[in-house]
Design a protein around this motif. Sequence first.
Motif, PDB file in Angstrom:
ATOM      1  N   TYR A 186       0.849  -0.957   0.156  1.00  0.00           N
ATOM      2  CA  TYR A 186       0.277  -0.033   0.066  1.00  0.00           C
ATOM      3  C   TYR A 186       0.638   1.266   0.137  1.00  0.00           C
ATOM      4  O   TYR A 186       1.779   1.789   0.937  1.00  0.00           O
ATOM      5  N   THR A 200      -7.326   1.357   6.467  1.00  0.00           N
ATOM      6  CA  THR A 200      -7.312   1.083   4.789  1.00  0.00           C
ATOM      7  C   THR A 200      -7.067   0.146   4.595  1.00  0.00           C
ATOM      8  O   THR A 200      -6.634  -0.701   3.367  1.00  0.00           O
ATOM      9  N   TYR A 243      -7.790  -3.727   2.183  1.00  0.00           N
ATOM     10  CA  TYR A 243      -6.863  -3.701   0.952  1.00  0.00           C
ATOM     11  C   TYR A 243      -6.261  -4.694   0.992  1.00  0.00           C
ATOM     12  O   TYR A 243      -6.599  -5.525   0.381  1.00  0.00           O
ATOM     13  N   GLY A 252     -10.477   7.392  -3.272  1.00  0.00           N
ATOM     14  CA  GLY A 252      -9.813   6.216  -3.308  1.00  0.00           C
ATOM     15  C   GLY A 252      -9.870   5.715  -4.941  1.00  0.00           C
ATOM     16  O   GLY A 252      -8.649   4.753  -5.006  1.00  0.00           O
ATOM     17  N   MET A 299      -5.872   6.949  -5.462  1.00  0.00           N
ATOM     18  CA  MET A 299      -5.384   6.511  -4.514  1.00  0.00           C
ATOM     19  C   MET A 299      -4.970   5.444  -5.743  1.00  0.00           C
ATOM     20  O   MET A 299      -3.352   4.848  -5.686  1.00  0.00           O
ATOM     21  N   ALA A 300      -6.026   4.634  -6.146  1.00  0.00           N
ATOM     22  CA  ALA A 300      -5.901   3.472  -7.204  1.00  0.00           C
ATOM     23  C   ALA A 300      -5.125   3.982  -8.271  1.00  0.00           C
ATOM     24  O   ALA A 300      -4.265   2.424  -8.649  1.00  0.00           O
ATOM     25  N   THR A 344     -13.111   6.161   1.452  1.00  0.00           N
ATOM     26  CA  THR A 344     -11.486   6.188   1.471  1.00  0.00           C
ATOM     27  C   THR A 344     -11.186   4.703   1.729  1.00  0.00           C
ATOM     28  O   THR A 344     -10.020   4.523   1.071  1.00  0.00           O
ATOM     29  N   PRO A 366     -10.400   1.875  -2.597  1.00  0.00           N
ATOM     30  CA  PRO A 366      -9.209   1.703  -3.419  1.00  0.00           C
ATOM     31  C   PRO A 366      -9.314   0.094  -3.789  1.00  0.00           C
ATOM     32  O   PRO A 366      -9.364  -0.514  -4.874  1.00  0.00           O
ATOM     33  N   MET A 378      -0.419  -0.621  -6.407  1.00  0.00           N
ATOM     34  CA  MET A 378      -1.494   1.074  -6.782  1.00  0.00           C
ATOM     35  C   MET A 378      -0.011   1.722  -6.774  1.00  0.00           C
ATOM     36  O   MET A 378       0.903   1.050  -6.530  1.00  0.00           O
ATOM     37  N   PRO A 379      -0.310   2.963  -7.381  1.00  0.00           N
ATOM     38  CA  PRO A 379      -1.053   2.789  -8.625  1.00  0.00           C
ATOM     39  C   PRO A 379      -0.700   2.898  -9.608  1.00  0.00           C
ATOM     40  O   PRO A 379       0.208   2.690 -10.492  1.00  0.00           O
TER      41      PRO A 379
END
Length: 798
Positions: A198, A382, A386, A695, A698-699, A755, A759, A780-781
Amino acid sequence: TTTADAPSVPRSAAGNPIGFGRMPRKEDARFLRGQGHYVDDVRMPGMLESAILRSPYAHARIRSIDTTAAAALPGVHAVITGQTLAGLNLAWMPTLSADVQAVLATDKVRFQHQEVAYVVADTEYIARDALELIEVDYEPLPAVVDAKRALDPDAPVIRDDVDGRTDNHIFDWEAGDAAETARVFDAAEVVVTQEMLYPRVHPAPMETCGTVAHMDPVTGKLTVYSTNQAPHAHRTIYALVAGIPEHKIRIISPDIGGGFGNKVGIYPGYVLAVVGSIVTGRPVKWMEDRSENLMATSFARDYHMTGSIASTRDGKITGLKVDVLADHGAFNGTAQPTKFPAGFFHIFTGSYDLQAAHCKVSGVYTNKAPGGVAYACSFRITEAVYLVERMVDLLARELDMDPAQLRLKNLLRPEQFPYTSKTGWEYDSGEYPRALKLAMQIAGYDELRKEQAEKRARGELMGIGISFFTEGVGAGPKKHMDILGLGMADGCELRVHPTGTAQLRLSVQSQGQGHETTYAQIVAQELGLPPEDVEVIHGDTDNTPFGLGTYGSRSTPVSGAAAAIVAQRIRTKARIVAAAALEVSADDLEWQITAAGGRWQVKGDPEQGKTIAEIAMLSHGTLELPEGVEGHLDASVVYDPPNLTYPFGAYICVTDVDPGTGQVKVRRFIAVDDCGPRINPMIVEGQVHGGLADGIGMALMQLIAFDADGNCVGGSFMDYLLPTALECPSYELGETVTPSPHHPLGLKGVGESATVGSPPAVVNSVLDAIAPFGVRHADMPLTPANVWMAMQGTPMRT
Ligand code: CDP
């Protein structure tokens, strides 16, 4: 899709719901006219401005600093270095994680853009000119940039300020049952393991951080205007660190242009403005610019995770485990309750019923900016969501099962609540399958899968990604949670004036979430006062009760409960006053809210009654009250929540990927959220919209990246991309309502749900789209380049 108001809610003369329901934000009157009042709008008589000299190196010894030329520049009032601060015992300050952080570097710089010197001048322009004149002699040192190399025996030791330290290790922490988890994995028919990152991202609030400090030389009172999500906690910390008596400190957080966890901690700039004011005897402003904010003022995430999931061949998940390497940067400045160095990451079993789980988190120092803040989530949830949602998708792929069906097979069932998770959380309430089925229905899930199959046959890349999340918000019960020894209870005061309007004083601090509206609606709901007659006061420690502030979606679960209880206390007192006025027993009265407001009236004789406004006047007047009942309609409470609240949701994201370029288009986003009853559905939807955009950002596009020497290469909005309307679809929202059994109004938090939940939905969707290329995972990203390289079989490592 939006939800309608309950038709039964009466409306005030101004057309607002007297209780829960849609109403435009009261704050809009100033925000939409550009009349908000932010820290940078503060102008005090005689105010000076300031700027910080920052290190060009990620790791270097400071041999000397020469400030002579800077100090001689006309308009400069003070040049402060680490040595100046060391003389005041202020060169180092405590972080929220029991570490210390340099306010200004004395011995070494430990990340690029670390604070090295500070100039106070007539204007910020002069201050920045003076920075150019400061000569710093650095001896560059090798930098530790990759967290995976931080513990190598030959890695340079970053924190040699601590006597005897020989490595970059911060902590090891674990939760769950390692032995039982090993047993479940040994017995498993299927095990899937995946490494994932992440990446380091930034909350990037619209308003950067800043402060105006004024130490009044006559009264000895320090007034600090600051961009700050937790004014009361800041006041206590200033008192403890600077030795200023706490009653001589007033922290004012005016309008805040977004916090997202970026404005929880105390930054060197805040302390420097205070020192600048003490040194010059004048008010001093410090405002960071965008690049300073992105490169030096708190990052989030940076979790290297290796997850494994175990299941039966027919898809019953039995176990989950994860090893995490947490990159905390040069100072451990993460923010979370003391007991939990990895925040609430150990909620990582998510929404599923399984037999065993175990997580281990190790924190390390690197030559990067400190942080690890709870960016729009309840302390690392978060990252946890994920992890589990990627692992469930990977398992679905391994089992060749539909990811929705796999989730439906494993989601906790309503009858399992309250549910104690394998890592010790007690989920309060939930109806998970209902939420996922609703999301699938809104999406037209089966049709989407058909469309996908047809497109795949034509070589087109369409993805459908699901995530299901459970958050734990409302930190937190004092018996489990504190920050720097301060318990996480919230105070609240309500005064109903003689003429029947009211002021509610909150300890939490809005950063754009609409508290001035929704907390007035809570009072409206409980007391029958029109929301326009209830003024919400917050963000000023001299005028509000103590509490730990707003982050981790804690306001509604904690201060929302406090507001409900304080209003209920006044309602109870109002009943006694009304009974005295009507010369009946209090038991003979019943409560009624009509368009005229809240009213205690005689059972069976509704003509006989008193509105809350009438009762307010009576209680301030000459009416003789029963023995022991004080006059006035005021009350205060301190609310210590018995548990967190556990909002949840089911998200489905539909993407199209360009096979030639790897460009991702988010075509649809379906979000079903359950936060219990909604105080103001319009505000909740706004919170969800914002979180979904976050989200998607971020993704698909955000990363604070570094080169091998520790130079930050993402320090502007040219590189660190914020999602715009162009990247975001028109969201399709749904709602289920599962009240919290322990919150007085059944409310759960919602500010950060989207949020947290979005993602993995986006990433699962993109990876579903490019599954025909045999891609299992990409970090990610998911930029076009990254997606394209993954399609070629060489996903980029960030
Ligand atoms: O702590 P923070 O205010 O960021 O998050 P929150 O408590 O989840 O609330 C965000 C906004 O949504 C506030 O204005 C709440 O009053 C509102 N809200 C709501 O209307 N209904 C809920 N069940 C939860 C929050």
